[in-house]
Enzyme design. Structure first.
Site, PDB file in Angstrom:
ATOM      1  N   ASP A 410       0.870  -1.176   0.000  1.00 43.86           N
ATOM      2  CA  ASP A 410       0.000   0.000   0.000  1.00 43.86           C
ATOM      3  C   ASP A 410       0.911   1.232   0.000  1.00 43.86           C
ATOM      4  O   ASP A 410       1.567   1.514   1.013  1.00 43.86           O
ATOM      5  CB  ASP A 410      -0.891  -0.057   1.252  1.00 43.86           C
ATOM      6  CG  ASP A 410      -1.900   1.066   1.317  1.00 43.86           C
ATOM      7  OD1 ASP A 410      -1.677   2.110   0.660  1.00 43.86           O
ATOM      8  OD2 ASP A 410      -2.904   0.920   2.036  1.00 43.86           O
ATOM      9  N   HIS A 411       0.903   1.939  -1.090  1.00 42.82           N
ATOM     10  CA  HIS A 411       1.852   3.053  -1.227  1.00 42.82           C
ATOM     11  C   HIS A 411       1.518   4.225  -0.311  1.00 42.82           C
ATOM     12  O   HIS A 411       2.323   5.133  -0.121  1.00 42.82           O
ATOM     13  CB  HIS A 411       1.879   3.510  -2.690  1.00 42.82           C
ATOM     14  CG  HIS A 411       3.186   4.126  -3.100  1.00 42.82           C
ATOM     15  ND1 HIS A 411       4.125   4.578  -2.201  1.00 42.82           N
ATOM     16  CD2 HIS A 411       3.724   4.360  -4.324  1.00 42.82           C
ATOM     17  CE1 HIS A 411       5.168   5.083  -2.844  1.00 42.82           C
ATOM     18  NE2 HIS A 411       4.949   4.951  -4.134  1.00 42.82           N
TER      19      HIS A 411
END
Ligand code: CAO
Length: 438
Positions: A410-411
């Site tokens: 999850d950036h």
């Protein structure tokens, strides 16, 4: 009783226009302005409305016929009133329930393209030719009557498959669609407010034989979960490779001892252990975003989910406290939990509490893939099949067993640099068995 000859009104420049849909049949009672049939030119579709109310005695035209202005298309019995023709149909003359030309022309999927001639005058003197329903790319192909019918039912025509000529959407298609939805048919999950257009519903049987196979409960549940994660989590996947030559040799050495205990050790047990070690090293990997997006919930436990392929679909049982367990115990638990998953005996607690997931396709094949983060976790490790590869040792190429790693993350929580550090660290652990045991 008088007979009224219903003629095709002024079509502007068009002649020999094809009738693509007949909306009434002999014996029907028709109202003034009620659409009788639909014509289609190369550019647009248009309806021919009744000029008189009465009983439709006879249709003088059928679908596929070509007509021009002045052609008689129907005979209407108009009661005692003299059968005087009304003025040529105009947009204004349409019933109040009818869609305005503008409404009719709006493509169901917004299109930046001009919507045909409708942009021209739709005023008092307009002819039918000024009332086309644009069929530009991105718009649906349906007559005004069908559009009105769909609008009354709240049906989004982009989701309806057309069975008429040139995939035109007919009233029956809208009815069938509504029936399907009311019958509880599962359509593609809504876009969750993302504003994405829905997938059109396509009748594949038009192209060849098909069979309808109901989805299992697990598949439907995981579809919802995967779709939500896919849409809500900004994914990036970092690829890497680990040299597991020594680790695999150690695994094989341990296999004999494990076998005596009735345990089969696969690479996955070592991956579990190495991942637990990595999570301890990188706490953001063992976390979830707080619902308000203001903070990270750092988990002080190391529970890892394992994606298990079952006949009914994908499930992710969780192995608890991986950091505190040895390889034999992990291998034992892994075998037990995957067997439980395959026979459908997992209970809700078996599936809860994970901090991180591993999806191993190594036993099957493939070189790399992009797993979907098992939200609200923030990362997932994909593992593909290890292969012998020539690796340069500084002097020569040597054969080494290389394991492909794919870390999706999850950036919002993990930066690219951090992800590269994570996979590098993990690859080093797997490459040097002594570090793993520390
Ligand atoms: N490279 C090469 N060989 C591998 C390997 C790898 N990375 N991982 C496993 N293998 C080998 C094993 O050693 C075993 O070999 P032998 O039969 O010769 O002993 C064989 O492949 C089968 O292993 P396995 O799959 O039964 O066992 P596992 O511990 O590796 O995996 C489990 C267990 C439950 C994770 C696995 O069976 C499974 O279901 N995998 C699919 C997961 C999945 O669907 N992920 C996708 C999710 S996204 O859609």
């Amino acid at each position: 009783m008088a007979k009224f000859e219903q003629r095709v009104p002024d079509l502007g420049d068009f002649k020999g226009v094809e009738i693509i849909e007949v909306l009434v049949k002999a014996g029907d009672s028709v109202q003034v302005e009620q659409p009788l049939l639909v014509l289609e030119t190369e550019k647009a579709t248009m309806e021919v409305p009744a000029s008189q109310a009465g009983k439709l005695l006879e249709l003088k035209a059928k679908t596929g016929d070509r007509v021009s202005a002045g052609d008689v298309i129907a005979l209407i019995e108009v009661g005692d009133a003299p059968a005087t023709p009304s003025p040529p149909p105009s947009p204004k003359g349409r019933g109040s329930e009818a869609a305005t030309p503008q409404e009719m022309a709006v493509p169901a999927v917004p299109s930046p393209l001009p919507v045909g001639e409708v942009a021209r005058s739709a005023g008092e003197g307009a002819t039918l030719a000024t009332l086309p329903i644009a069929t530009t790319p991105g718009s649906v192909h349906a007559s005004p009557a069908v559009r009105l019918f769909a609008r009354e039912l709240g049906v989004d025509l982009t989701r309806v498959a057309g069975s008429g000529p040139k995939n035109r959407i007919l009233k029956e298609d809208v009815q069938a669609f509504v029936k399907k939805v009311m019958g509880g048919a599962q359509l593609a999950a809504p876009a969750g407010g993302s504003g994405l257009p829905q997938m059109p519903v396509i009748d594949f049987s038009k192209f060849g034989p098909v069979e309808n196979k109901p989805l299992s409960r697990i598949r439907k549940l995981s579809a919802t979960h995967l779709h939500r994660s896919w849409v809500l989590v900004p994914h990036v996947t970092q690829f890497d490779e680990a040299d597991i030559t020594d680790l695999d040799a150690f695994r094989k050495e341990s296999a004999a001892e494990a076998k005596q205990k009735g345990i089969k050790i696969t690479m996955l047990s070592f991956l579990l252990k190495a991942s637990a070690n990595t999570l301890l090293q990188f706490p953001e990997l063992c976390a979830s975003l707080a619902p308000d997006g203001e903070s990270l919930v750092l988990k002080k436990y190391v529970h890892i989910g394992i994606a298990v392929d079952t006949p009914n679909g994908l499930v992710v049982p969780v192995i608890r406290d991986v950091d505190k367990k040895g390889i034999f115990q992990l291998a034992e638990e892994l075998a037990a939990v995957s067997e439980k998953a395959r026979v459908g005996r997992l209970s809700p607690p078996d599936l809860q509490g994970g901090c991180f997931s591993i999806s191993s396709l190594g036993g099957i094949g493939g070189t790399k893939f992009t797993p979907i983060v098992n939200a609200p976790e923030v990362a997932i490790l994909g593992v593909s099949k290890s292969q012998m590869k020539p690796v340069w040792d500084g002097k020569t190429f040597v054969p080494r067993l290389v394991l492909p790693l794919s870390l999706s993350y999850d950036h919002r929580v993990i930066d690219g640099a951090q992800a590269a550090r994570v996979t590098t660290y993990l690859a080093e652990l797997l490459g040097d068995i002594r570090r793993l045991l520390l």
